[in-house]
Design a protein around this motif. Structure first.
Motif, PDB file in Angstrom:
ATOM      1  N   GLU A   7      18.811  78.341  36.631  1.00  0.00           N
ATOM      2  CA  GLU A   7      19.272  77.308  35.712  1.00  0.00           C
ATOM      3  C   GLU A   7      20.194  76.226  35.156  1.00  0.00           C
ATOM      4  OE1 GLU A   7      21.445  81.503  34.097  1.00  0.00           O
ATOM      5  OE2 GLU A   7      19.778  80.941  35.384  1.00  0.00           O
ATOM      6  N   ASP A   8      21.025  76.394  36.569  1.00  0.00           N
ATOM      7  CA  ASP A   8      22.016  75.378  36.492  1.00  0.00           C
ATOM      8  C   ASP A   8      21.598  74.974  37.673  1.00  0.00           C
ATOM      9  OD1 ASP A   8      23.535  76.221  34.279  1.00  0.00           O
ATOM     10  OD2 ASP A   8      25.097  77.474  35.865  1.00  0.00           O
ATOM     11  N   TYR A   9      21.371  75.256  38.565  1.00  0.00           N
ATOM     12  CA  TYR A   9      21.036  74.664  39.995  1.00  0.00           C
ATOM     13  C   TYR A   9      19.574  73.065  39.722  1.00  0.00           C
ATOM     14  CZ  TYR A   9      19.204  78.115  42.481  1.00  0.00           C
ATOM     15  OH  TYR A   9      17.627  79.806  42.482  1.00  0.00           O
ATOM     16  N   ALA A  10      18.697  74.344  39.123  1.00  0.00           N
ATOM     17  CA  ALA A  10      17.100  73.570  39.874  1.00  0.00           C
ATOM     18  C   ALA A  10      16.597  72.352  38.852  1.00  0.00           C
ATOM     19  CB  ALA A  10      15.864  75.104  38.571  1.00  0.00           C
ATOM     20  N   GLY A  11      17.410  72.331  37.366  1.00  0.00           N
ATOM     21  CA  GLY A  11      16.985  70.794  36.685  1.00  0.00           C
ATOM     22  C   GLY A  11      18.069  69.405  37.418  1.00  0.00           C
ATOM     23  N   GLU A  12      19.724  70.226  38.157  1.00  0.00           N
ATOM     24  CA  GLU A  12      20.236  69.154  38.728  1.00  0.00           C
ATOM     25  C   GLU A  12      19.666  68.624  40.854  1.00  0.00           C
ATOM     26  OE1 GLU A  12      24.131  69.398  40.989  1.00  0.00           O
ATOM     27  OE2 GLU A  12      23.860  70.122  39.200  1.00  0.00           O
ATOM     28  N   HIS A  13      18.687  70.116  40.709  1.00  0.00           N
ATOM     29  CA  HIS A  13      18.010  69.375  42.327  1.00  0.00           C
ATOM     30  C   HIS A  13      17.265  68.953  42.534  1.00  0.00           C
ATOM     31  CE1 HIS A  13      20.858  73.253  44.139  1.00  0.00           C
ATOM     32  NE2 HIS A  13      21.464  71.955  43.578  1.00  0.00           N
ATOM     33  N   PHE A  14      16.341  69.418  41.561  1.00  0.00           N
ATOM     34  CA  PHE A  14      14.919  68.386  41.251  1.00  0.00           C
ATOM     35  C   PHE A  14      15.183  67.494  40.636  1.00  0.00           C
ATOM     36  CE2 PHE A  14      10.985  66.701  38.805  1.00  0.00           C
ATOM     37  CZ  PHE A  14      10.265  67.136  39.211  1.00  0.00           C
ATOM     38  N   LYS A  15      16.209  66.519  40.106  1.00  0.00           N
ATOM     39  CA  LYS A  15      16.690  65.308  39.789  1.00  0.00           C
ATOM     40  C   LYS A  15      16.758  64.556  41.150  1.00  0.00           C
ATOM     41  CE  LYS A  15      19.517  66.115  36.434  1.00  0.00           C
ATOM     42  NZ  LYS A  15      20.714  65.677  35.900  1.00  0.00           N
ATOM     43  N   GLY A  16      17.475  65.494  42.031  1.00  0.00           N
ATOM     44  CA  GLY A  16      17.657  64.156  43.140  1.00  0.00           C
ATOM     45  C   GLY A  16      16.457  64.148  44.240  1.00  0.00           C
ATOM     46  N   ILE A  17      15.331  65.531  44.393  1.00  0.00           N
ATOM     47  CA  ILE A  17      14.074  64.917  44.217  1.00  0.00           C
ATOM     48  C   ILE A  17      13.749  63.689  44.369  1.00  0.00           C
ATOM     49  CG2 ILE A  17      11.876  65.526  45.035  1.00  0.00           C
ATOM     50  CD1 ILE A  17      13.127  68.941  45.156  1.00  0.00           C
ATOM     51  N   MET A  18      13.475  64.150  42.770  1.00  0.00           N
ATOM     52  CA  MET A  18      13.103  62.404  41.701  1.00  0.00           C
ATOM     53  C   MET A  18      13.179  61.125  42.038  1.00  0.00           C
ATOM     54  SD  MET A  18      10.208  63.471  39.788  1.00  0.00           S
ATOM     55  CE  MET A  18      10.091  61.924  39.293  1.00  0.00           C
ATOM     56  N   GLU A  19      15.058  61.043  42.297  1.00  0.00           N
ATOM     57  CA  GLU A  19      16.113  60.302  42.947  1.00  0.00           C
ATOM     58  C   GLU A  19      15.307  59.304  44.376  1.00  0.00           C
ATOM     59  OE1 GLU A  19      18.213  56.801  43.002  1.00  0.00           O
ATOM     60  OE2 GLU A  19      17.592  57.588  41.009  1.00  0.00           O
ATOM     61  N   ARG A  20      14.846  60.544  44.892  1.00  0.00           N
ATOM     62  CA  ARG A  20      14.987  60.075  46.613  1.00  0.00           C
ATOM     63  C   ARG A  20      13.586  59.757  46.455  1.00  0.00           C
ATOM     64  NH1 ARG A  20      17.501  63.876  47.154  1.00  0.00           N
ATOM     65  NH2 ARG A  20      16.393  66.185  47.640  1.00  0.00           N
ATOM     66  N   ALA A  21      12.201  60.352  45.656  1.00  0.00           N
ATOM     67  CA  ALA A  21      10.977  59.640  45.168  1.00  0.00           C
ATOM     68  C   ALA A  21      10.710  58.195  44.876  1.00  0.00           C
ATOM     69  CB  ALA A  21      10.149  60.916  44.642  1.00  0.00           C
ATOM     70  N   THR A  22      12.337  58.133  43.676  1.00  0.00           N
ATOM     71  CA  THR A  22      11.581  56.532  43.413  1.00  0.00           C
ATOM     72  C   THR A  22      12.500  55.930  43.899  1.00  0.00           C
ATOM     73  OG1 THR A  22      13.392  57.693  41.790  1.00  0.00           O
ATOM     74  CG2 THR A  22      10.916  57.407  41.061  1.00  0.00           C
ATOM     75  N   ASN A  23      12.974  55.982  44.901  1.00  0.00           N
ATOM     76  CA  ASN A  23      14.315  55.189  45.218  1.00  0.00           C
ATOM     77  C   ASN A  23      13.840  55.509  46.902  1.00  0.00           C
ATOM     78  OD1 ASN A  23      16.048  53.056  45.480  1.00  0.00           O
ATOM     79  ND2 ASN A  23      17.540  53.605  44.838  1.00  0.00           N
ATOM     80  N   PRO A  24      13.509  55.492  47.225  1.00  0.00           N
ATOM     81  CA  PRO A  24      13.404  55.892  49.057  1.00  0.00           C
ATOM     82  C   PRO A  24      14.781  55.110  49.751  1.00  0.00           C
ATOM     83  CG  PRO A  24      11.141  54.765  48.968  1.00  0.00           C
ATOM     84  CD  PRO A  24      12.086  54.808  47.311  1.00  0.00           C
ATOM     85  N   GLU A  25      15.273  54.304  48.981  1.00  0.00           N
ATOM     86  CA  GLU A  25      16.237  54.235  50.599  1.00  0.00           C
ATOM     87  C   GLU A  25      17.630  54.821  49.751  1.00  0.00           C
ATOM     88  OE1 GLU A  25      16.805  51.240  52.090  1.00  0.00           O
ATOM     89  OE2 GLU A  25      14.253  51.144  51.966  1.00  0.00           O
ATOM     90  N   THR A  26      17.641  55.943  48.671  1.00  0.00           N
ATOM     91  CA  THR A  26      18.681  56.444  48.607  1.00  0.00           C
ATOM     92  C   THR A  26      19.107  57.815  49.299  1.00  0.00           C
ATOM     93  OG1 THR A  26      18.629  56.447  46.482  1.00  0.00           O
ATOM     94  CG2 THR A  26      19.507  58.338  47.068  1.00  0.00           C
ATOM     95  N   LYS A  27      20.411  57.599  50.279  1.00  0.00           N
ATOM     96  CA  LYS A  27      20.309  58.631  51.636  1.00  0.00           C
ATOM     97  C   LYS A  27      21.031  59.479  50.866  1.00  0.00           C
ATOM     98  CE  LYS A  27      19.834  55.613  55.293  1.00  0.00           C
ATOM     99  NZ  LYS A  27      21.033  54.521  56.271  1.00  0.00           N
TER     100      LYS A  27
END
Length: 170
Positions: free
Chosen positions: A23-43
């Motif tokens: 419950e602590d990591y799922a939301g945070e890790h999904f936010k990382g995927i969303m960030e990279r999906a909306t901003n492909p330059e994010t490394k």
């Protein structure tokens, strides 16, 4: 003993700093995927400069990552490891620690210098320059060792240490 789906979770109660609940990591890790999906330059992490095709495989290396390369003899483990070390620690100037249980530090640096100078490794190791003009080879090698001296590739002395010395050091 606390159980979760039949598995002991004592560690969760004893030291929560060592574990992360779903419950602590799922939301945070999904936010990382969303960030990279909306901003492909994010490394994320350190990326290969000389091997861009490995960036998707490794997903960016993080400080402290350990890369362990295993294969049968003669399949290019040392060559791959030295190329990775060269990429990160010499070309990109990140601090790297290279340990090879079989090869002395001088052999390792000769392999890196020969690759960078584009001189056959056997010629560098023997100092018998056949395909390469000796004077040109020595100038190129000097240049490469000067570059290495200013970079951050730290080598292990494991091959010349006794087992007891290695154990004490680690």
């Amino acid at each position: 003993t606390a159980l979760r789906n039949g598995v002991s979770v004592d560690l969760l109660e004893k030291d929560p700093k060592l574990t992360i609940r779903p419950e602590d990591y799922a939301g945070e890790h999904f936010k990382g995927i969303m960030e990279r999906a909306t901003n492909p330059e994010t490394k994320k992490g350190i990326h290969f400069k000389n091997f861009p095709e490995l960036n998707n495989t490794f997903y960016g290396l993080q400080g402290g990552d350990l890369i362990l390369i295993c294969a049968q003899s003669g399949h290019g483990k040392t060559a791959l490891a030295l190329n990775i070390s060269d990429d990160f620690s010499i070309d990109q100037n990140y601090v790297g620690y290279y340990a090879n249980a079989e090869m002395r530090d001088e052999e390792l640096t000769m392999r890196i210098a020969s690759k960078r100078a584009i001189i056959p490794t056997q010629e560098v190791m023997s100092a018998n320059f056949i395909e390469t003009n000796k004077t040109d080879a020595l100038v190129k090698l000097s240049d490469q060792y000067d570059i290495m001296a200013k970079k951050n590739l730290i080598l292990s002395r494991i091959p010349i240490m006794s087992i007891s010395t290695i154990r004490r050091g680690y």
